[in-house]
Design a protein around this motif. Structure first.
Motif: not given
Length: 310
Positions: A179, A239, A309
């Motif tokens: 990430t 996520k 994102s």
């Protein structure tokens, strides 16, 4: 004749020579040569028939003194370097060696002491140690400068670029996720215009410190990417975990409650673009960086003080 030669050698020696009597309590000196008198400033009459501990005065907490005490107790040879004090109070380093003298039955009757004033040598050694420590500190300082941001104290762009490549290779090999979050301080030019550059620097330091304290994994790190931009790299997050994490980053900066009159909230805020990517052999590091950068652009276009994102 041989005794006379030996006596002359002792009296003319440049080293201090002493003889103590081990058959008398407290092992007093019974002989000192002229070199010892010159070295210490005491005369023969002042320093014979007493123990030589007066040379240490109140400086008795020297580990080497225990070595001397044990050697005398066991009737053994020893070599130590002591802090001694002359009659005028000046300190000198004395390299002392003591050797036992035995009678025909093997009992220790005396100790011969050889004294060398090694003060110049000890000063040079201390200077060399100090210089070595200074060089080591300078080395550490310059190493830190090469990877740390001078203002905020967190990692700099150079360190981030290197680590991004390394972490991407590890993730490719292991099939892990990475990430990457790019963080921009909202309306920072306006902040500097309103409050001044010193206040701006202080705000960046506080934001960097807050980001730097947000990690959950030892491998995570934050870096100053440039100006008012920061980056955070973390591995192993899914996520949904990443979304909760970057959301908490926005809140951490809000909680600093740094006043900013040009902000819609009245306080300094941040925008975050982030990307979560599971790497394979055909996924270079610039993919992760490009996605996070595009996501940051969207977060700012949508009004700032938020995260996004792709």
């Amino acid at each position: 004749m041989k005794i006379e030669i030996l006596k002359q050698a002792v009296m003319d020696s440049r080293d201090g020579i002493t003889i103590s009597d081990n058959c008398i309590d407290d092992n007093p000196l019974i002989f000192v040569n002229p070199a010892f008198e010159r070295m210490t400033g005491y005369s023969f009459e002042e320093i014979t028939n007493i123990n030589c501990r007066y040379l240490q005065r109140n400086d008795r907490k020297q580990p080497e003194l225990k070595i001397v005490h044990n050697a005398v107790k066991k009737g053994e040879y020893c070599l130590v370097t002591l802090r001694n004090y002359r009659k005028d109070g000046t300190m000198f380093w004395n390299e002392l060696s003591i050797s036992p003298i035995h009678d025909e039955n093997g009992a220790v009757t005396n100790f011969i002491g050889i004294q060398k004033d090694v003060t110049p040598r000890m000063i040079i050694q201390q200077q060399l140690r100090d210089e070595h420590q200074s060089l080591e500190k300078m080395k550490i300082h310059f190493e830190q400068l090469s990877i740390k941001d001078g203002l905020t104290g967190i990692y700099n762009r150079r360190f981030f670029d290197t680590q991004l490549e390394i972490q991407c290779k590890i993730a490719c090999r292991n099939g892990d996720s990475l990430t990457l979050a790019i963080i921009d301080v909202d309306h920072f030019k306006s902040f500097n215009d309103i409050y001044g550059h010193q206040a701006g620097d202080e705000a960046l330091i506080r934001v960097a410190d807050s980001l730097n304290k947000s990690f959950q994994r030892g491998s995570d790190f934050a870096a100053r990417y440039g100006g008012e931009e920061f980056v955070i790299l973390s591995n192993g997050m899914a996520k949904d975990q990443a979304a909760l994490y970057v959301k908490s980053l926005c809140q951490r900066v809000r909680d600093l409650r740094i006043p900013h009159s040009a902000s819609s909230t009245g306080y300094l805020t941040i925008s975050i673009g982030y990307s979560v990517h599971t790497f394979g052999p055909l996924h270079p590091s610039n993919v992760l960086l490009a996605q996070a950068d595009k996501a940051l652009y969207v977060a700012k276009e949508r009004g700032r003080d938020q995260f996004f994102s792709l």
